[in-house]
Every structure is written in C-alpha cells, then in structure tokens.
Design an enzyme around this catalytic site. Sequence first.
Site, PDB file in Angstrom:
ATOM      1  N   HIS A  72       0.843  -1.187   0.000  1.00  0.00           N
ATOM      2  CA  HIS A  72       0.000   0.000   0.000  1.00  0.00           C
ATOM      3  C   HIS A  72       0.885   1.245   0.000  1.00  0.00           C
ATOM      4  O   HIS A  72       1.895   1.292   0.706  1.00  0.00           O
ATOM      5  CB  HIS A  72      -0.897   0.024   1.245  1.00  0.00           C
ATOM      6  CG  HIS A  72      -2.046  -0.933   1.175  1.00  0.00           C
ATOM      7  ND1 HIS A  72      -3.243  -0.706   1.820  1.00  0.00           N
ATOM      8  CD2 HIS A  72      -2.189  -2.112   0.530  1.00  0.00           C
ATOM      9  CE1 HIS A  72      -4.064  -1.707   1.580  1.00  0.00           C
ATOM     10  NE2 HIS A  72      -3.437  -2.576   0.804  1.00  0.00           N
ATOM     11  N   TYR A 201      -9.343   4.873   7.962  1.00  0.00           N
ATOM     12  CA  TYR A 201      -9.474   5.207   9.379  1.00  0.00           C
ATOM     13  C   TYR A 201     -10.571   6.263   9.480  1.00  0.00           C
ATOM     14  O   TYR A 201     -10.374   7.398   9.043  1.00  0.00           O
ATOM     15  CB  TYR A 201      -8.159   5.750   9.935  1.00  0.00           C
ATOM     16  CG  TYR A 201      -7.072   4.710  10.086  1.00  0.00           C
ATOM     17  CD1 TYR A 201      -6.784   4.161  11.332  1.00  0.00           C
ATOM     18  CD2 TYR A 201      -6.332   4.280   8.987  1.00  0.00           C
ATOM     19  CE1 TYR A 201      -5.792   3.207  11.478  1.00  0.00           C
ATOM     20  CE2 TYR A 201      -5.334   3.324   9.123  1.00  0.00           C
ATOM     21  CZ  TYR A 201      -5.073   2.792  10.376  1.00  0.00           C
ATOM     22  OH  TYR A 201      -4.091   1.844  10.523  1.00  0.00           O
ATOM     23  N   PRO A 293      -3.880  -0.459  19.023  1.00  0.00           N
ATOM     24  CA  PRO A 293      -3.602  -0.890  17.640  1.00  0.00           C
ATOM     25  C   PRO A 293      -3.823   0.169  16.577  1.00  0.00           C
ATOM     26  O   PRO A 293      -3.519  -0.083  15.406  1.00  0.00           O
ATOM     27  CB  PRO A 293      -4.569  -2.074  17.451  1.00  0.00           C
ATOM     28  CG  PRO A 293      -5.671  -1.822  18.421  1.00  0.00           C
ATOM     29  CD  PRO A 293      -5.037  -1.150  19.605  1.00  0.00           C
ATOM     30  N   LYS A 297       1.493  -0.546  15.324  1.00  0.00           N
ATOM     31  CA  LYS A 297       2.888  -0.589  15.765  1.00  0.00           C
ATOM     32  C   LYS A 297       3.282  -1.850  16.548  1.00  0.00           C
ATOM     33  O   LYS A 297       4.463  -2.126  16.707  1.00  0.00           O
ATOM     34  CB  LYS A 297       3.181   0.634  16.646  1.00  0.00           C
ATOM     35  CG  LYS A 297       3.206   1.938  15.870  1.00  0.00           C
ATOM     36  CD  LYS A 297       4.473   2.059  15.068  1.00  0.00           C
ATOM     37  CE  LYS A 297       4.422   3.153  14.037  1.00  0.00           C
ATOM     38  NZ  LYS A 297       3.949   2.760  12.735  1.00  0.00           N
ATOM     39  N   TYR A 384       3.896   6.318  10.472  1.00  0.00           N
ATOM     40  CA  TYR A 384       3.087   5.163  10.137  1.00  0.00           C
ATOM     41  C   TYR A 384       3.896   4.131   9.333  1.00  0.00           C
ATOM     42  O   TYR A 384       3.807   2.918   9.593  1.00  0.00           O
ATOM     43  CB  TYR A 384       1.866   5.599   9.333  1.00  0.00           C
ATOM     44  CG  TYR A 384       0.813   4.529   9.185  1.00  0.00           C
ATOM     45  CD1 TYR A 384      -0.193   4.379  10.121  1.00  0.00           C
ATOM     46  CD2 TYR A 384       0.824   3.656   8.093  1.00  0.00           C
ATOM     47  CE1 TYR A 384      -1.164   3.396  10.001  1.00  0.00           C
ATOM     48  CE2 TYR A 384      -0.139   2.668   7.954  1.00  0.00           C
ATOM     49  CZ  TYR A 384      -1.131   2.547   8.912  1.00  0.00           C
ATOM     50  OH  TYR A 384      -2.082   1.555   8.769  1.00  0.00           O
TER      51      TYR A 384
END
Length: 390
Positions: A72, A201, A293, A297, A384
């Site tokens: 991604h 998200y 979560p 990580k 991220y």
Amino acid sequence: MRTQVAIIGAGPAGLLLSYLLHLEGVDAVVLESRDREYVRKRVRAGVCEQPTIELLREIGVGRRLDAEGMPHEGFSLRFDGADHRIAITELTGKTIAVYGQQEIVKDLIDAHEERGLPVEFAVSSVELSDMDTASPAVRYRDADGVERTLECDAIAGCDGFHGICRPSIPSGVLHTFDREYPFAWLGVMAETPPSHEELIYAHHERGFALHSMRSPELTRLYLQIDPAEELAAWSDDRIWSELAVRLETSADFSLKEGPILDKSITPMRSFVTEPMSYGRLFLAGDAAHIVPPTGAKGMNLAVADVRVLSRALTSLLRGDSMLAESYSDICLRRVWRAEHFSWYMTSMLHADPAADDFQRRLQLSQLRYTASSRAAATSLAENYAGLPFE
C-alpha cells in the site's frame, strides 16, 4: 539440556529472534505454551512497516510476503463525510504491506523446521531461575508432561503481556507506565473482497471504524465499542449496519458485506515497563510494552526489539556486554516514539465518551489540519510507515 539462549514464546518476536541468532551461529531453543496449530492460526496484526519488510527479505523469509502481501502506498482518513488520503509513498518514499502476523509466524515456523531449529510447543509449568547470574535456567514440562530443565546463558522473554517472564522479575525492579482507554475494538473477519483499495481510518460521532483487509477475498473491520459490552450483543446484522453508518461518505463508496468468519473484542491500552531487562533476562515485544492498535505498531515494535536483542546477545556470548547493557535504553527510545504516535492516532480518531464539545472541536481541527497540511501529513506518514531501525 543446554543451549545458549532460551526463548520463551513462539510469536513473531520469539521466532524471529531465534532465527536471527541462528544466522549469527548462536544456539537457541524456543518454548511455547500453545500447540503448533494454534500458533499458526491465531489472528493478530496485519500491517508491516517498511523496515520490517526489508528485514524479512534480508534474512530470506520474505518470499511469501512479496508474493502474497498487499503493498500500500497510502491510506485514508475519513471524516466530515469525505476521504482525505495520506499518500505515504509520495510523502516519504516508503511503502507498507498488509500481511497478517500469523502469516509471518507460519513463514518463521517453516524456516525453523526446514533447518531443524528447536521449537517446543505445548509446554507448561514454565519457571525461570538464576536470572541475575551468568547461568540462568528454565524449568518446564514438555508436551508429554516430562519435567525438563534448560540451562542457558541468557533468557529472552517473548511471551506477551500475560506471560510469565515479566512477573518473574523481583518486585521493585521494574517501573511500569499504564493507561487504559475508555473504549475497545470489536474486530471482525469477513469473507468478502475489500470495499476500498486502501485502509480507511474513520472518525465518526458514533465512534471510530477501521476498514482493512487480509487478502483480496478477506476483509478485516473494526468498530469502537464500550469495553463493558458483550460480544453476544453484536449480531452480524448490527455490525454491518453500524459499519455502514460510520464508514459512510459522500464519495462513490459501497460497503461490501459477506459472511463474518470471526469476531472478538480487544481492550485498548498503553503499557511500558522500564527497564526491559533484568540480569540475563531480556524482555521483547508485548512482554515489555503494549500500544493501542490504531497506529499499527505492535508487531513492528517486537521486530525492532529483537533485531537489537539478537545483536546484543551475540556480542554478550562473545564476551562483549556493552550492547546487552544498552539494550533497554536503545529499544525504549523507539518504544516511546511508537507509544506517542499510537496515542496520537487513538486520541484523534476515537469518540471519547467523556469529551465535551470543546474537545470534539479540537479533534476535528487536528484532523482537518493533518489532511490539509503537507508537513503534518508527512509527519503522520513517516511515523506510520516506520522509522529507520537505527
């Protein structure tokens, strides 16, 4: 029995550490309380940072990840009824991959079996002793119920938050930092193609939602719920209905429904223990720290820990203790960065039941700034996708 390093736990941390030590010529034995099939099938995290991907490739266990993983280059923040893409690759030059933690575990188990590296499953009654000496030991019952003693030079505690390694450290040695969040995640695995090509998200007044995937045929979805709620209260129809509300957008988007294969509730917490070692016992992964979560990580932190630990133990066994003595300090710098990022993502995206209108407006302000500022989006993308190991 004797080995150089006894590793407690056959999750990604323990198995990766064992394999890294093998590549350095260090003998290790992995002890795991669950049976082999349970370990191969347990569903956990699914996002691999770029440094994790590169390490797995480097040591020769990344072939299936490259073939079956889903690379991604970005993800969406969904709020105000619209998608706001964080272009990870454009902003940082990095990529992530969606590849289930259990798949990495399978790859590492297969690599151990191909090379005849010892992993004992279904052990019980594990006890650690003499951790503050140069000759620690692990006593346990093997899968046949036979009592064993494994003498070693060091012990790696990779047995998770509820394992026996951290509690085996004497009282007063560790300083723990803990925060429990006023919400939990209801996670489901659905037999349906993903509804979007990237992760979503979603911030919604009814609560957070996450759209993820595990393969072109399997979708992983999460809903923020009250931690006191029972799983039985969430029928499949209720789950799909709530997901549709929270993931709704003005863009062309249709939530694809399908049979729900699995559902579970995960509490949300942040936890760190300092130091991450005591004598010849070294903690790694969830045995030493937990992150919510939201920041993806947990597994990646475990990988970073054992990368440092493999080098520290190799040096220690060759007579140089400097890296072993620095292990905790080195890892904790990365741990606290990941803790902050995970807290930041969690705080920005979830609906806090105790928040007032002022706090809710601040959340939206942060989301809007992050989506509109290249500098803010770059910072998010950099964290991220994964900071360099060193």
